[in-house]
Design an enzyme around this catalytic site. Structure first.
Site, PDB file in Angstrom:
ATOM      1  CE  LYS A  60     -22.460 -11.728  -0.369  1.00  0.00           C
ATOM      2  NZ  LYS A  60     -21.509 -10.583  -0.295  1.00  0.00           N
TER       3      LYS A  60
ATOM      4  CB  SER B  67     -18.309 -12.316   1.179  1.00  0.00           C
ATOM      5  OG  SER B  67     -19.049 -11.157   0.829  1.00  0.00           O
TER       6      SER B  67
ATOM      7  CB  SER C 182     -17.865  -8.875  -0.961  1.00  0.00           C
ATOM      8  OG  SER C 182     -17.183  -9.377   0.146  1.00  0.00           O
TER       9      SER C 182
HETATM   10  N1  GLN Z   1     -13.152  -9.461   2.534  1.00  0.00           N
HETATM   11  C1  GLN Z   1     -13.647  -8.320   3.231  1.00  0.00           C
HETATM   12  C2  GLN Z   1     -14.098  -8.737   4.597  1.00  0.00           C
HETATM   13  O1  GLN Z   1     -13.923  -9.840   4.919  1.00  0.00           O
HETATM   14  C3  GLN Z   1     -14.748  -7.688   2.463  1.00  0.00           C
HETATM   15  C4  GLN Z   1     -16.019  -8.422   2.562  1.00  0.00           C
HETATM   16  C5  GLN Z   1     -17.130  -7.751   1.833  1.00  0.00           C
HETATM   17  O2  GLN Z   1     -16.904  -6.901   0.968  1.00  0.00           O
HETATM   18  N2  GLN Z   1     -18.336  -8.112   2.208  1.00  0.00           N
HETATM   19  O3  GLN Z   1     -14.622  -7.981   5.343  1.00  0.00           O
END
Ligand code: GLN
Length: 487
Positions: free
Chosen positions: A81, A156, A180
Site C-alpha cells: 500500500k 482504504s 481498511s
Molecule cells: N474507513 C475508515 C476510515 O475512513 C477506516 C480507514 C482505515 O482503516 N484506514 O477512517
C-alpha cells in the site's frame, strides 16, 4: 484446470521455486505482464519500479542457486500500500501532498520482507492517507473491483486487495485503522488480517491515527497470511508501541490447533442494514462451525452503538495532530507565491489535501480544542475503554467472535457520495481497532450477482495463531478461495 501462475498462492509458488520448476525472475516477469494486461482497467497501482523488481528477482535466484534461500517468501513478489515506506521509492499516500515524495528509508515491515527474501514491488492505490472505505478518495483516481469494474474494491487498502484479486501480485500489505485491510479483502474475495495492536511495527507507515493503525497482510489463502504475518511481526525498537511478543511459527501452528472452539455471535452485528445475501452466507459459516463441533453462543457487545462516534472522534483527533507535519516546509507540496510563513502553511495545505482529509483535520482539531476536549475527546477515550471491556468480557465465555466483515458487498463507484454513508461501511470493523484486537476476513461466498462476501473472525490479543487456525479450518472445507475474477 490448474490456476494460472499469477493466481497461485505463496505456498504453491514456493514449492515450484524450491523444485526449480520456476525462477523468481520468471515469476516476476509473469506478474509484470499481468499488471500490464489488466491494470489499465483495475488501476490498483500508483506506480511500480519494474527494473528494481527484476534486479531483486535476479538476486533471489542467485541466493537460491547458492543454497541460501531465506524461507517461504523467497522470490515472492509482494506489493505494498502506498503508505508504507520503501527506500528510494515514491510514497504518496495517494495524496497530492506527497505526489513527489521519495522515501529515504525502509519501513520495518519492508526490511523484514526483504530479509525474508520477498521481492518488494509496486505502490498500491488507497484512499488519501488511508481515510475512506472505497479508494475513491485517492488523488490519483479510484481503483476498480476486479469482480465488477463498475464497483469499488473497498478501502482504504483497495489497491492492495484489487491487485491481489486481479492476479497482479502474489500478496500485499495494507494498513487497518478502522477496517481498511478487512473490508477491501471482503469486497475483493481475498484474505485480510489486521494484527493485534503492537504486534507489527508501524515504523515507516505514514501515520493516520497512531493508536489504531496496524499493518497487515492480504493474501489468497489463510496459510499465506500465516507466512506473511510470521515475516513482518515482532518487536521493533523504532516503534514505542511495539510489543515484545513471542512470534510462533504461525504456519506450523495451523495444523496443531484443530478446535473445537467456542465461538461468539455478537447480536449487535446482525441488525438493520445487513445485506441479506451477506447475512445468509455468514449464517452458513456459523452452521459449518457448529457441524465441526464448535460451541456457538450468542453474546452481546452492548457499546457497539457508540463505536462509530468514538472512532470518528479519536481517529480524527489523532489525524489532525499527525497531519500537522505537512506544512509545506519540511515535506510535501509547497504552494507558490505565499505572502508569508502562515500563508505558506495555509496555501500548501489547502492545495495539497483532498476534501476528506480536510474534513477530518477540521473535525479532529475541533474535538481537541479547549472547551470541547472534555466533552468529546476525553469522553470518547472513556467510551473506548467500555468498548474494549465488552470484548474482553465476551472472551470469558468464547474463544473468538464471528461476524460479517462488511454489511454490504461491493457498491458502485460514485454510489455513496455522502461521507456518513461511507462511514457506515465500517460498523463491523472499527470496534476491533478501538479494542486493539486481531481480526481476519476470509471469503465465505458470493452474492447472486457474483460479488464476494467476507466472514470476519475476531480473536483475543496476540492469539493470531488461533485465529488463523479457525479460519484455515473453514477454508480447507470450502473452495471460495479458488475462484478468480475473469478480466
Ligand atoms: N474507513 C475508515 C476510515 O475512513 C477506516 C480507514 C482505515 O482503516 N484506514 O477512517
Amino acid at each position: 484446470m490448474a490456476a494460472e501462475l499469477f493466481f497461485k498462492s505463496i505456498e504453491e509458488l514456493g514449492a515450484l521455486l524450491e523444485a526449480k520448476q520456476l525462477s523468481a525472475t520468471e515469476l516476476m516477469r509473469t506478474v509484470i505482464a499481468r499488471r500490464q494486461a489488466v491494470d489499465g482497467r483495475v488501476k490498483a497501482f500508483n506506480s511500480s519500479d519494474d527494473a528494481d523488481a527484476l534486479a531483486q528477482a535476479a538476486a533471489s535466484d542467485a541466493r537460491r542457486a547458492a543454497g541460501q534461500a531465506r524461507g517461504p517468501l523467497e522470490g515472492i513478489p509482494v506489493g505494498l500500500k502506498d503508505v508504507i515506506a520503501v527506500a528510494g521509492q515514491p510514497l504518496t499516500a495517494s495524496s497530492k501532498m506527497l505526489a513527489n515524495f521519495v522515501s529515504p528509508y525502509d519501513a520495518t515491515v519492508t526490511v523484514n520482507l526483504k530479509k525474508a527474501g520477498a521481492i518488494v514491488w509496486g505502490r498500491l492505490n488507497c484512499d488519501e492517507f488511508a481515510m475512506g472505505s472505497s479508494t475513491e478518495n485517492s488523488a490519483f483516481g479510484p481503483t476498480a473491483n476486479p469482480w465488477d469494474l463498475a464497483r469499488v474494491p473497498g478501502g482504504s487498502s483497495g489497491g492492495s486487495a484489487a491487485a491481489l484479486a486481479a492476479g497482479e501480485v502474489c500478496a500485499t500489505l495494507g494498513s487497518d485503522t478502522g477496517g481498511s485491510i478487512r473490508q477491501p479483502a471482503a469486497l475483493c474475495g481475498v484474505v485480510g488480517l489486521k494484527p493485534t495492536y503492537g504486534l507489527v511495527s508501524r515504523y515507516g507507515l505514514a501515520a493516520f491515527a497512531s493508536s489504531l493503525d496496524q499493518i497487515g497482510p492480504l493474501t489468497r489463502t489463510v496459510a499465506d497470511a500465516a507466512l506473511m504475518l510470521g515475516a513482518i511481526a515482532g518487536h521493533d525498537p523504532h516503534d514505542s508501541t511495539s510489543f515484545k511478543a513471542e512470534i510462533p511459527d504461525y504456519r506450523a501452528e495451523l495444523k496443531k490447533r484443530q478446535g473445537p472452539w467456542r465461538l461468539g455471535i455478537p447480536k449487535e452485528y446482525f441488525g438493520a442494514g445487513l445485506d441479506p445475501a451477506v447475512g445468509a452466507a455468514v449464517e452458513q459459516a456459523i452452521a459449518f462451525y457448529r457441524a465441526q463441533g464448535c460451541t456457538i453462543k450468542e453474546v452481546s457487545l452492548p457499546h457497539t452503538q457508540f463505536c462509530l462516534d468514538t472512532y470518528y472522534i479519536i481517529a480524527t483527533a489523532e489525524a489532525s495532530s499527525n497531519l500537522a507535519r505537512y506544512d509545506g516546509i519540511r515535506y510535501g507540496h509547497r504552494a507558490k507565491g505565499a505572502k508569508d510563513g502562515v500563508d505558506l502553511y495555509a496555501q500548501s495545505r489547502a492545495e495539497g489535501f483532498g476534501p476528506e482529509v480536510k474534513r477530518r483535520i477540521i473535525l479532529g482539531t475541533y474535538v481537541l480544542s479547549s472547551g470541547y476536549y472534555d466533552a468529546y475527546y476525553l469522553r470518547a477515550q472513556k467510551v473506548r475503554t467500555l468498548i474494549r471491556q465488552d470484548f474482553l468480557k465476551a472472551y470469558h465465555e468464547v474463544d473468538a467472535l464471528l461476524t460479517p466483515t462488511s454489511p454490504m458487498p461491493a457498491f458502485r463507484l460514485g454510489e455513496k457520495s455522502d461521507p456518513l454513508a461511507l462511514y457506515l461501511c465500517d460498523i463491523y470493523t472499527i470496534g476491533v481497532n478501538l479494542a486493539g484486537l486481531p481480526a481476519l476476513s476470509l471469503p465465505c461466498g458470493f452474492t447472486p450477482a457474483g460479488l464476494p462476501i467476507g466472514l470476519q473472525l475476531i480473536g483475543q490479543p496476540f492469539r493470531e495463531a488461533d485465529l488463523l487456525a479457525m479460519a484455515h479450518t473453514y477454508e480447507q472445507a470450502h473452495d471460495w478461495h479458488t475462484k478468480h475474477p475473469s478480466l
